[in-house]
Motif scaffolding. Structure first.
Motif, PDB file in Angstrom:
ATOM      1  N   GLN B   2       0.841  -1.186   0.000  1.00 52.90           N
ATOM      2  CA  GLN B   2       0.000   0.000   0.000  1.00 52.90           C
ATOM      3  C   GLN B   2       0.881   1.242   0.000  1.00 52.90           C
ATOM      4  O   GLN B   2       1.821   1.356   0.777  1.00 52.90           O
ATOM      5  N   LEU B   3       0.551   2.223  -0.842  1.00 50.61           N
ATOM      6  CA  LEU B   3       1.323   3.455  -0.872  1.00 50.61           C
ATOM      7  C   LEU B   3       1.069   4.268   0.391  1.00 50.61           C
ATOM      8  O   LEU B   3       1.977   4.914   0.922  1.00 50.61           O
ATOM      9  N   SER B  31       0.908  17.202  -1.161  1.00 49.38           N
ATOM     10  CA  SER B  31      -0.175  17.594  -0.264  1.00 49.38           C
ATOM     11  C   SER B  31      -0.886  16.334   0.193  1.00 49.38           C
ATOM     12  O   SER B  31      -0.809  15.285  -0.452  1.00 49.38           O
ATOM     13  N   GLN B  33      -4.659  15.075   2.098  1.00 48.45           N
ATOM     14  CA  GLN B  33      -5.991  15.471   2.513  1.00 48.45           C
ATOM     15  C   GLN B  33      -6.607  14.392   3.387  1.00 48.45           C
ATOM     16  O   GLN B  33      -6.359  13.201   3.202  1.00 48.45           O
ATOM     17  N   LEU B  86     -15.744   6.609   8.682  1.00 53.33           N
ATOM     18  CA  LEU B  86     -14.510   6.129   8.070  1.00 53.33           C
ATOM     19  C   LEU B  86     -13.628   7.332   7.748  1.00 53.33           C
ATOM     20  O   LEU B  86     -14.045   8.230   7.019  1.00 53.33           O
ATOM     21  N   LEU B  88     -10.411   8.797   5.995  1.00 50.55           N
ATOM     22  CA  LEU B  88      -9.519   8.477   4.888  1.00 50.55           C
ATOM     23  C   LEU B  88      -8.445   9.536   4.749  1.00 50.55           C
ATOM     24  O   LEU B  88      -8.741  10.728   4.830  1.00 50.55           O
ATOM     25  N   VAL B  92      -1.380  13.596  -2.839  1.00 54.87           N
ATOM     26  CA  VAL B  92      -0.965  13.886  -4.204  1.00 54.87           C
ATOM     27  C   VAL B  92       0.555  13.885  -4.237  1.00 54.87           C
ATOM     28  O   VAL B  92       1.191  14.528  -3.397  1.00 54.87           O
ATOM     29  N   ASN B  96       1.533  15.037 -10.194  1.00 53.18           N
ATOM     30  CA  ASN B  96       0.389  14.236 -10.624  1.00 53.18           C
ATOM     31  C   ASN B  96      -0.917  14.916 -10.249  1.00 53.18           C
ATOM     32  O   ASN B  96      -0.957  15.794  -9.392  1.00 53.18           O
ATOM     33  N   LYS B  98      -3.706  12.857  -9.582  1.00 54.66           N
ATOM     34  CA  LYS B  98      -4.575  11.923  -8.883  1.00 54.66           C
ATOM     35  C   LYS B  98      -4.322  11.892  -7.386  1.00 54.66           C
ATOM     36  O   LYS B  98      -3.209  12.111  -6.908  1.00 54.66           O
ATOM     37  N   LEU B  99      -5.386  11.629  -6.662  1.00 52.81           N
ATOM     38  CA  LEU B  99      -5.300  11.372  -5.238  1.00 52.81           C
ATOM     39  C   LEU B  99      -5.125   9.875  -5.043  1.00 52.81           C
ATOM     40  O   LEU B  99      -5.853   9.078  -5.631  1.00 52.81           O
ATOM     41  N   PHE B 101      -5.473   7.081  -2.222  1.00 53.66           N
ATOM     42  CA  PHE B 101      -6.153   6.931  -0.946  1.00 53.66           C
ATOM     43  C   PHE B 101      -5.567   5.788  -0.134  1.00 53.66           C
ATOM     44  O   PHE B 101      -5.099   4.783  -0.685  1.00 53.66           O
ATOM     45  N   GLY B 102      -5.639   5.951   1.194  1.00 53.65           N
ATOM     46  CA  GLY B 102      -5.435   4.821   2.078  1.00 53.65           C
ATOM     47  C   GLY B 102      -6.733   4.046   2.219  1.00 53.65           C
ATOM     48  O   GLY B 102      -7.771   4.446   1.707  1.00 53.65           O
ATOM     49  N   LYS B 103      -6.661   2.934   2.946  1.00 53.96           N
ATOM     50  CA  LYS B 103      -7.853   2.102   3.137  1.00 53.96           C
ATOM     51  C   LYS B 103      -8.785   2.664   4.194  1.00 53.96           C
ATOM     52  O   LYS B 103      -9.959   2.291   4.249  1.00 53.96           O
TER      53      LYS B 103
END
Lengths: 115, 111
Positions: B2-3, B31, B33, B86, B88, B92, B96, B98-99, B101-103
């Motif tokens: 996982q990133l 950044s 979020q 939840l 999250l 970024v 790029n 795109k965002l 996301f974590g799980k």
């Protein structure tokens, strides 16, 4: 407060059918995105769109997918021939810029179920 | 791999307790979020952090971005049942769009 809206909220379709998901981004935003979230999994990036062209897309966004901004307000995601594994929540997002601190605001999502 | 790794995955606490959830990566983000997501709804933005070491407060929520911009934390003081949801984190990288996301951390605050 301005918000991203999406229609429909739910869509049920047969495998192989085409679906179009619609989004109205926040009015002064210039960057638009689609994400999806398969049930129980994390939110995944599909595509970003700026100045009437795709800026970036993921490996998920294959030839079955396309995006369009047909007028000054709507942003659409089309799936040409749906597969069972396309069942997911699809979220549209928009941002004003993409400078550092790029904040993306998400819509409520469209729940797509492919039977 | 996982990133963005979020921990804990699940957290159940009593009303009034304090808690911290974490978002870690080996990559640098330009950044990051934090969002909160209710079942069947879209992620709702809580905060954006940009500068390494930055701390932002939103009522009882305190967000911190690591000095190296590889990690972040969310601390909630005196949790309330309305904080249930939840949480999250999403980042970024570079230029790029795109965002990533974590799980997420699923928080339950019991009355």
């Amino acid at each position: 407060e301005p918000e991203v809206t999406q229609t429909p909220s739910h869509q049920v379709t047969q495998m192989g059918q085409e679906v179009i998901l619609r989004c109205v981004p926040i009015s002064n935003h210039l960057y638009f995105y689609w994400y999806r979230q398969i049930l129980g999994q994390k939110v995944e990036f599909l595509v970003s769109f700026y100045n009437n062209e795709i800026s970036e897309k993921s490996e998920i966004f294959d030839d079955q997918f396309s995006v369009e901004r047909p007028d000054g307000s709507n942003f659409t995601l089309k799936i040409r021939s749906t597969k069972l594994e396309d069942s997911a929540m699809y979220f549209c997002a928009s941002s004003e810029t993409r400078r550092g601190g790029q904040t993306q605001y998400f819509g409520p999502g469209t729940r797509l179920l492919v039977l | 791999t996982q990133l963005l790794e979020q921990s804990p995955q699940f957290l159940s606490i009593q009303e009034g307790e304090n808690l911290t959830v974490y978002c870690n990566s080996s990559s640098v983000f330009s950044s990051l979020q934090w969002y909160r997501q209710e079942p069947g709804e879209g992620p709702v933005l809580l905060v954006t952090v940009v500068t390494g070491g930055e701390v932002k407060k939103l009522k009882r929520l305190t967000f911190q971005f690591g000095d190296a911009r590889k990690d972040s934390s969310l601390h909630i003081t005196a949790a309330q049942p309305g904080d249930t949801g939840l949480y999250l984190c999403a980042g970024v990288r570079g230029s790029n769009y795109k965002l990533t996301f974590g799980k997420g951390t699923l928080l339950t605050v019991n009355p």
